[in-house]
Design a protein around this motif. Structure first.
Motif, PDB file in Angstrom:
ATOM      1  N   THR A  67      12.470 -37.510  21.564  1.00  0.00           N
ATOM      2  CA  THR A  67      11.302 -36.790  21.060  1.00  0.00           C
ATOM      3  C   THR A  67      11.495 -36.262  19.644  1.00  0.00           C
ATOM      4  O   THR A  67      10.754 -35.381  19.207  1.00  0.00           O
ATOM      5  CB  THR A  67      10.972 -35.612  21.993  1.00  0.00           C
ATOM      6  OG1 THR A  67      12.097 -34.722  22.056  1.00  0.00           O
ATOM      7  CG2 THR A  67      10.630 -36.112  23.383  1.00  0.00           C
ATOM      8  N   GLU A  68      12.439 -36.813  18.923  1.00  0.00           N
ATOM      9  CA  GLU A  68      12.759 -36.300  17.591  1.00  0.00           C
ATOM     10  C   GLU A  68      12.261 -37.229  16.481  1.00  0.00           C
ATOM     11  O   GLU A  68      12.928 -37.418  15.469  1.00  0.00           O
ATOM     12  CB  GLU A  68      14.263 -36.077  17.464  1.00  0.00           C
ATOM     13  CG  GLU A  68      14.808 -35.047  18.447  1.00  0.00           C
ATOM     14  CD  GLU A  68      16.319 -34.877  18.360  1.00  0.00           C
ATOM     15  OE1 GLU A  68      16.775 -33.727  18.422  1.00  0.00           O
ATOM     16  OE2 GLU A  68      17.040 -35.888  18.226  1.00  0.00           O
ATOM     17  N   SER A 150       1.321 -42.702  27.509  1.00  0.00           N
ATOM     18  CA  SER A 150       2.022 -41.448  27.248  1.00  0.00           C
ATOM     19  C   SER A 150       1.026 -40.367  26.844  1.00  0.00           C
ATOM     20  O   SER A 150       0.282 -40.515  25.867  1.00  0.00           O
ATOM     21  CB  SER A 150       3.055 -41.625  26.133  1.00  0.00           C
ATOM     22  OG  SER A 150       3.630 -40.375  25.794  1.00  0.00           O
ATOM     23  N   LEU A 152       2.110 -37.318  26.074  1.00  0.00           N
ATOM     24  CA  LEU A 152       2.899 -36.300  25.395  1.00  0.00           C
ATOM     25  C   LEU A 152       2.198 -35.801  24.140  1.00  0.00           C
ATOM     26  O   LEU A 152       2.334 -34.636  23.756  1.00  0.00           O
ATOM     27  CB  LEU A 152       4.280 -36.858  25.025  1.00  0.00           C
ATOM     28  CG  LEU A 152       5.188 -37.258  26.192  1.00  0.00           C
ATOM     29  CD1 LEU A 152       6.499 -37.825  25.660  1.00  0.00           C
ATOM     30  CD2 LEU A 152       5.456 -36.074  27.104  1.00  0.00           C
TER      31      LEU A 152
END
Length: 334
Positions: A67-68, A150, A152
């Motif tokens: 997630t970076e 996704s 997110l």
């Protein structure tokens, strides 16, 4: 915020956004290999770094987590501001769910422009849908789309609307990020939405880790898709209403059978001409539409028949009317 300046006495740097393809070195482009070879610094997600490990000898390597993404882009820009050449790698294509978008967002936030001393290049690569399609046959031969499951960063209602539209429009659909350890229901919802428009027997291919060491391929139907082994490294290909399975291969016809007699050496069908639009193409359809309307079919009835918006049907009828006599009460027949 990163200053939009190159330090005095240092050369300008470069960020190369490199799509490394599905994962095997054999499927990387020559330019992708060259870009990594030219780099002083290679930045990427840890798994992608492992995939190109044989190419990294003597280079500074910056490994980042799942997630970076923004951190990867910031690290690449910081290194480039120091005059270094940076390869920021993505699996597949950097512009397809990859690092190109986040990197440009970071660059613009930092005040970067194309005239900046830091140069930016994007090196395209084969995306997951290309790699997976190649392994299972020819499922993408006709119109297709890609949708990430996704949530997110994307609200679920937006994803659901895209799934509904793709299913209703009969696109062959590639589902990226279909499932993870915590996101298990999204693929179930996708199946539910597609079953509203596709027959249960619609062919589906699920490819995990295409061209990588743990590659796994599963062919099934839309009805059985929920029972398949699907994970974060999987890409799901859902066929359209014409896609078929034969001899373990998934194929979507391009449409040649609409125009040609395939078993007679490619002779055109009656009413069709090689190199010309189908008789049911735009011009032919406009003529048919005008005839049906003149025979009494309302725009609303035609909209239901062709599954198109009524206002579009009215506009099409007006276009058709410009070239032939049409009923004077066109506007009053919605």
């Amino acid at each position: 915020m990163i200053e939009n300046e190159t330090p005095p006495g240092r050369r300008s740097g470069k960020i190369t956004l490199v799509g490394i393809g599905p994962g095997s070195e054999a499927h990387m482009t020559q330019r992708a290999r060259e870009a990594i070879a030219e780099a002083d610094v290679v930045v990427g997600y840890v798994t992608y770094i492992k995939l190109v490990a044989p190419l990294l000898e003597g280079k500074e390597v910056v490994r980042k987590g799942m997630t970076e993404e923004l951190d990867r882009a910031v690290s690449a820009l910081e290194a480039a501001r120091q005059g270094k050449t940076v390869a920021l790698i993505s699996s597949g294509d950097a512009g397809v769910y990859g690092m190109a978008g986040p990197t440009y967002e970071v660059l613009f936030q930092a005040g970067w422009t194309p005239e900046d001393p830091v140069e930016v290049e994007i090196v395209p690569g084969a995306s997951a849908l290309n790699a997976c399609a190649a392994l299972v046959g020819a499922p993408l031969t006709h119109d297709f789309c890609a949708i990430s499951l996704s949530d997110l960063l994307t609200p679920w209602p937006a994803i659901a609307r895209r799934l509904e539209a793709a299913a209703a429009s009969d696109f062959v659909t590639a589902l990226y990020n279909p499932k993870s350890g915590r996101r298990t229901r999204q693929i179930v919802e996708a199946q539910r939405l597609f079953l509203r428009h596709r027959r249960p027997g619609t062919p589906v291919a699920i490819v995990k880790s295409a061209y990588r060491r743990r590659q796994h391929i599963e062919l099934c139907t839309l009805a059985d898709m929920g029972e398949a082994d699907i994970g974060m490294l999987s890409t799901v290909l859902i066929g359209n209403s014409h896609t078929f399975m034969r001899h373990g291969l998934m194929v979507t016809p391009r449409g040649y059978a609409n125009k040609y007699e395939l078993d007679e050496g490619g002779i055109t069908r009656e009413g069709e001409r090689a190199g010309r639009s189908l008789s049911s193409g735009l011009e032919g359809w406009l003529q048919t539409l005008a005839q049906e309307h003149a025979a009494g079919a309302t725009a609303q009835a035609l909209a239901l028949r062709y599954r198109l918006p009524a206002d579009y049907i009215l506009a099409a009828l007006r276009d058709a009317a410009s070239g032939q006599a049409m009923p004077s009460n066109l506007e009053t027949q919605p």
